[in-house]
Write a protein that holds these residues in place. Structure first.
Motif, PDB file in Angstrom:
ATOM      1  N   LYS A  28      73.691  17.167  22.659  1.00  0.00           N
ATOM      2  CA  LYS A  28      74.764  16.472  21.941  1.00  0.00           C
ATOM      3  C   LYS A  28      75.346  15.291  22.697  1.00  0.00           C
ATOM      4  CE  LYS A  28      76.290  19.931  18.743  1.00  0.00           C
ATOM      5  NZ  LYS A  28      77.380  20.667  18.193  1.00  0.00           N
ATOM      6  N   GLY A  29      75.586  15.418  23.991  1.00  0.00           N
ATOM      7  CA  GLY A  29      76.212  14.317  24.707  1.00  0.00           C
ATOM      8  C   GLY A  29      76.357  14.608  26.185  1.00  0.00           C
ATOM      9  N   TRP A  30      77.076  13.716  26.875  1.00  0.00           N
ATOM     10  CA  TRP A  30      77.222  13.812  28.314  1.00  0.00           C
ATOM     11  C   TRP A  30      77.949  15.090  28.735  1.00  0.00           C
ATOM     12  CZ3 TRP A  30      75.156  12.154  32.514  1.00  0.00           C
ATOM     13  CH2 TRP A  30      75.832  12.214  33.711  1.00  0.00           C
ATOM     14  N   LYS A  31      78.996  15.465  28.020  1.00  0.00           N
ATOM     15  CA  LYS A  31      79.749  16.673  28.355  1.00  0.00           C
ATOM     16  C   LYS A  31      78.871  17.911  28.225  1.00  0.00           C
ATOM     17  CE  LYS A  31      83.824  19.267  26.955  1.00  0.00           C
ATOM     18  NZ  LYS A  31      84.906  19.393  25.984  1.00  0.00           N
ATOM     19  N   THR A  32      78.099  17.974  27.152  1.00  0.00           N
ATOM     20  CA  THR A  32      77.184  19.097  26.955  1.00  0.00           C
ATOM     21  C   THR A  32      76.113  19.103  28.038  1.00  0.00           C
ATOM     22  OG1 THR A  32      77.548  18.941  24.573  1.00  0.00           O
ATOM     23  CG2 THR A  32      75.660  20.219  25.301  1.00  0.00           C
ATOM     24  N   ALA A  33      75.630  17.925  28.430  1.00  0.00           N
ATOM     25  CA  ALA A  33      74.624  17.830  29.487  1.00  0.00           C
ATOM     26  C   ALA A  33      75.163  18.373  30.806  1.00  0.00           C
ATOM     27  CB  ALA A  33      74.150  16.391  29.645  1.00  0.00           C
ATOM     28  N   LEU A  34      76.422  18.067  31.122  1.00  0.00           N
ATOM     29  CA  LEU A  34      77.035  18.592  32.348  1.00  0.00           C
ATOM     30  C   LEU A  34      77.164  20.112  32.305  1.00  0.00           C
ATOM     31  CD1 LEU A  34      79.817  15.983  33.178  1.00  0.00           C
ATOM     32  CD2 LEU A  34      77.824  16.568  34.571  1.00  0.00           C
ATOM     33  N   VAL A  35      77.582  20.632  31.153  1.00  0.00           N
ATOM     34  CA  VAL A  35      77.724  22.083  31.002  1.00  0.00           C
ATOM     35  C   VAL A  35      76.365  22.764  31.126  1.00  0.00           C
ATOM     36  CG1 VAL A  35      78.347  23.919  29.376  1.00  0.00           C
ATOM     37  CG2 VAL A  35      79.839  21.937  29.649  1.00  0.00           C
ATOM     38  N   VAL A  36      75.349  22.203  30.479  1.00  0.00           N
ATOM     39  CA  VAL A  36      74.013  22.790  30.531  1.00  0.00           C
ATOM     40  C   VAL A  36      73.447  22.698  31.950  1.00  0.00           C
ATOM     41  CG1 VAL A  36      71.637  22.537  29.700  1.00  0.00           C
ATOM     42  CG2 VAL A  36      73.529  22.439  28.093  1.00  0.00           C
ATOM     43  N   ALA A  76      59.320  29.836  36.259  1.00  0.00           N
ATOM     44  CA  ALA A  76      60.605  30.543  36.326  1.00  0.00           C
ATOM     45  C   ALA A  76      61.742  29.611  35.918  1.00  0.00           C
ATOM     46  CB  ALA A  76      60.836  31.085  37.734  1.00  0.00           C
ATOM     47  N   TYR A  77      61.679  28.361  36.351  1.00  0.00           N
ATOM     48  CA  TYR A  77      62.710  27.388  36.002  1.00  0.00           C
ATOM     49  C   TYR A  77      62.683  27.084  34.503  1.00  0.00           C
ATOM     50  CZ  TYR A  77      66.096  23.902  37.489  1.00  0.00           C
ATOM     51  OH  TYR A  77      67.239  23.202  37.691  1.00  0.00           O
ATOM     52  N   ALA A  78      61.483  27.046  33.905  1.00  0.00           N
ATOM     53  CA  ALA A  78      61.369  26.838  32.458  1.00  0.00           C
ATOM     54  C   ALA A  78      61.989  28.010  31.697  1.00  0.00           C
ATOM     55  CB  ALA A  78      59.908  26.643  32.060  1.00  0.00           C
ATOM     56  N   ILE A  79      61.805  29.209  32.202  1.00  0.00           N
ATOM     57  CA  ILE A  79      62.430  30.386  31.579  1.00  0.00           C
ATOM     58  C   ILE A  79      63.952  30.280  31.685  1.00  0.00           C
ATOM     59  CG2 ILE A  79      62.708  32.895  31.763  1.00  0.00           C
ATOM     60  CD1 ILE A  79      59.729  32.972  32.644  1.00  0.00           C
ATOM     61  N   ILE A  80      64.453  29.790  32.811  1.00  0.00           N
ATOM     62  CA  ILE A  80      65.894  29.606  32.982  1.00  0.00           C
ATOM     63  C   ILE A  80      66.408  28.553  32.008  1.00  0.00           C
ATOM     64  CG2 ILE A  80      67.611  28.685  34.597  1.00  0.00           C
ATOM     65  CD1 ILE A  80      66.048  30.249  36.792  1.00  0.00           C
ATOM     66  N   ILE A  81      65.634  27.497  31.785  1.00  0.00           N
ATOM     67  CA  ILE A  81      66.027  26.483  30.798  1.00  0.00           C
ATOM     68  C   ILE A  81      66.066  27.088  29.404  1.00  0.00           C
ATOM     69  CG2 ILE A  81      65.289  24.336  29.680  1.00  0.00           C
ATOM     70  CD1 ILE A  81      64.358  23.403  32.479  1.00  0.00           C
ATOM     71  N   GLU A  82      65.111  27.961  29.092  1.00  0.00           N
ATOM     72  CA  GLU A  82      65.132  28.657  27.796  1.00  0.00           C
ATOM     73  C   GLU A  82      66.383  29.533  27.673  1.00  0.00           C
ATOM     74  OE1 GLU A  82      63.036  28.964  24.929  1.00  0.00           O
ATOM     75  OE2 GLU A  82      62.374  27.015  25.682  1.00  0.00           O
ATOM     76  N   LEU A  83      66.764  30.210  28.751  1.00  0.00           N
ATOM     77  CA  LEU A  83      67.994  31.016  28.723  1.00  0.00           C
ATOM     78  C   LEU A  83      69.223  30.134  28.515  1.00  0.00           C
ATOM     79  CD1 LEU A  83      67.335  33.557  31.623  1.00  0.00           C
ATOM     80  CD2 LEU A  83      67.478  34.062  29.189  1.00  0.00           C
ATOM     81  N   ALA A  84      69.249  28.982  29.173  1.00  0.00           N
ATOM     82  CA  ALA A  84      70.367  28.046  28.983  1.00  0.00           C
ATOM     83  C   ALA A  84      70.408  27.558  27.549  1.00  0.00           C
ATOM     84  CB  ALA A  84      70.239  26.869  29.949  1.00  0.00           C
ATOM     85  N   ASP A  85      69.238  27.379  26.944  1.00  0.00           N
ATOM     86  CA  ASP A  85      69.154  26.991  25.533  1.00  0.00           C
ATOM     87  C   ASP A  85      69.811  28.045  24.654  1.00  0.00           C
ATOM     88  OD1 ASP A  85      68.397  26.262  22.949  1.00  0.00           O
ATOM     89  OD2 ASP A  85      66.292  26.734  23.245  1.00  0.00           O
TER      90      ASP A  85
END
Length: 118
Positions: A28-36, A76-85
């Motif tokens: 969505k935006g910069w704020k969401t990028a920081l949170v993610v 493992a990092y890709a799985i973590i990105i999926e969890l963040a998703d």
């Protein structure tokens, strides 16, 4: 502490750029990028070693013994990105491959940042 903060900001910028480049990544935006980016950092801190160990056991350590241990860390990092998703509302990856590409890009940029900082 400062290098961790720099990594979070740079990871957020990488997420924003990747969202523009890859049609299967929505942000969505910069704020969401920081949170993610913060969420990915925290999940990585707590889960990365467990996922890497499980992947090493599942592959019988083949990648580790061949000197390709970074492959299991990227997965493992890709799985973590999926969890963040799944845990965030403004970030979406459609499928595992965009998460894998994001993991590769973030790992490369993170390595470059570490090389520059140190």
């Amino acid at each position: 502490m400062l290098s961790w903060l720099i990594h979070i900001i740079i990871d957020a910028a990488v997420l924003l750029i990747a969202a523009k480049m890859f049609p299967k990544v929505e942000l969505k935006g910069w704020k969401t990028a920081l949170v993610v980016a913060l969420l990915i950092g925290v999940l990585s801190f707590f889960l990365s070693w467990i996922l890497t160990a499980v992947l090493n056991i599942a592959t019988l350590g083949i990648f580790y013994f061949l000197g390709l241990g970074f492959i299991t860390r990227i997965i493992a990092y890709a799985i973590i990105i999926e969890l963040a998703d799944k845990l965030s509302t403004g970030f979406k990856t459609h499928g595992f491959m965009p998460s894998l590409w994001l993991a590769i890009i973030i790992a490369v940029v993170g390595s470059l940042v570490d090389w520059i900082i140190l």
